[in-house]
Design a protein around this motif. Structure first.
Motif: not given
Length: 295
Positions: A89-92, A180-181, A198-203
């Motif tokens: 939930q917190a660090v998907p 989103g992750f 690659a790893l993506v985190a976007v808000r």
């Protein structure tokens, strides 16, 4: 092959463990899950007179949800990290990276801290830590201190921890709002180290503009790395105007030390990296846009 002979130590506390590290010096090595160290010892690629086993120390176990972060003990197995609902939930991004870590047998023994401290450039957990600006907690006979992920990885299998320091825990900040992750990587076979990933985190904000972005890369240098130029290029822009392929190419800009080896030349790894970044961007944006505006 079998490893060379060594003396085995099982301390009862973290303080005792780092005390042994200081006392025994360069002839000693910490072992937790052993999923990276034991093969290296068995192939005689590494040799130590003393192994200090910290795998059962209670201080290094556990997962705690805090106000704006999640703390994970360094001795927590990768399997537990991947299955924990608080992490999901917190660090998907951490949850989604876990299935790429070797095979389930490895994840049952390997630990979060062991993976991060090993600092393999193709390792998923080091890349997640860097992408999310995690904070490493380390201990030595001199006391405790914190190291930002951006200052932690300095070379292949090399960190800024002192020889008598041990990683005790890692704090991962949480992302709120329309976030989103995604993780994408390419390897020859499932469980192999990735050629590139690659790893993506976007808000997104309420107007579908990119409010925050973090793009991490693995397998494309001596350390995990951040695609800082690509992150800067997307911040503040309407997400609908951003082509995933362009984001992927931007993520490769400035990479002048991509390795060439038997798996492929640098040019091939770079093309793969761009494709993985584009796919991860697409998935992360899709997830963020699907979230309610008041999430």
């Amino acid at each position: 092959m079998k490893p060379a002979s060594f003396r085995y130590h099982r301390p009862g506390t973290v303080d005792e463990a780092v005390g042994l590290l200081a006392e025994l010096g360069e002839d000693a090595k910490i072992i937790a899950g052993g999923q990276s160290l034991v093969p290296m010892l068995s192939m005689r690629l590494a040799y130590f007179d003393h192994l200090i086993d910290i795998s059962r120390l209670p201080e290094l176990q556990g997962i705690e949800r805090r106000e704006k972060e999640v703390w994970l003990g360094a001795g927590t197995t990768e399997a537990k990290v991947g299955a924990d609902h608080q992490v999901r939930q917190a660090v998907p991004l951490l949850t989604r990276a876990t299935p790429f870590v070797g095979h389930f047998q490895i994840r049952n023994r390997g630990t979060l801290g062991g993976s991060i401290a090993h600092a393999d450039a193709a390792g998923e957990y080091p890349a997640v830590a860097l992408t999310l600006d995690a904070v490493m907690e380390v201990a030595s006979p001199r006391g405790r201190r914190e190291i930002a992920a951006a200052d932690f990885f300095v070379g292949l299998w090399e960190t800024t921890m002192a020889p008598d320091e041990a990683l005790t825990g890692v704090r991962f900040p949480t992302w709120r709002g329309r976030s989103g992750f995604s993780v994408h990587e390419f390897s020859r076979r499932h469980g192999d180290f990735a050629l590139a990933g690659a790893l993506v985190a976007v808000r997104l904000d309420d107007d579908d503009r990119v409010a925050r972005a973090a793009i991490g890369l693995l397998g494309l240098g001596a350390t995990p790395r951040r695609a800082a130029a690509a992150e800067a290029a997307v911040i503040g822009r309407p997400v609908g105007e951003l082509e995933p392929g362009d984001v992927g190419l931007a993520a490769m800009s400035g990479l002048d030390d991509v390795p060439s080896d038997l798996q492929g030349p640098a040019s091939y790894r770079t093309r793969v990296g761009a494709a993985m970044a584009a796919r991860a961007w697409t998935e992360a944006v899709t997830e963020a846009r699907a979230r309610e505006h008041d999430a």
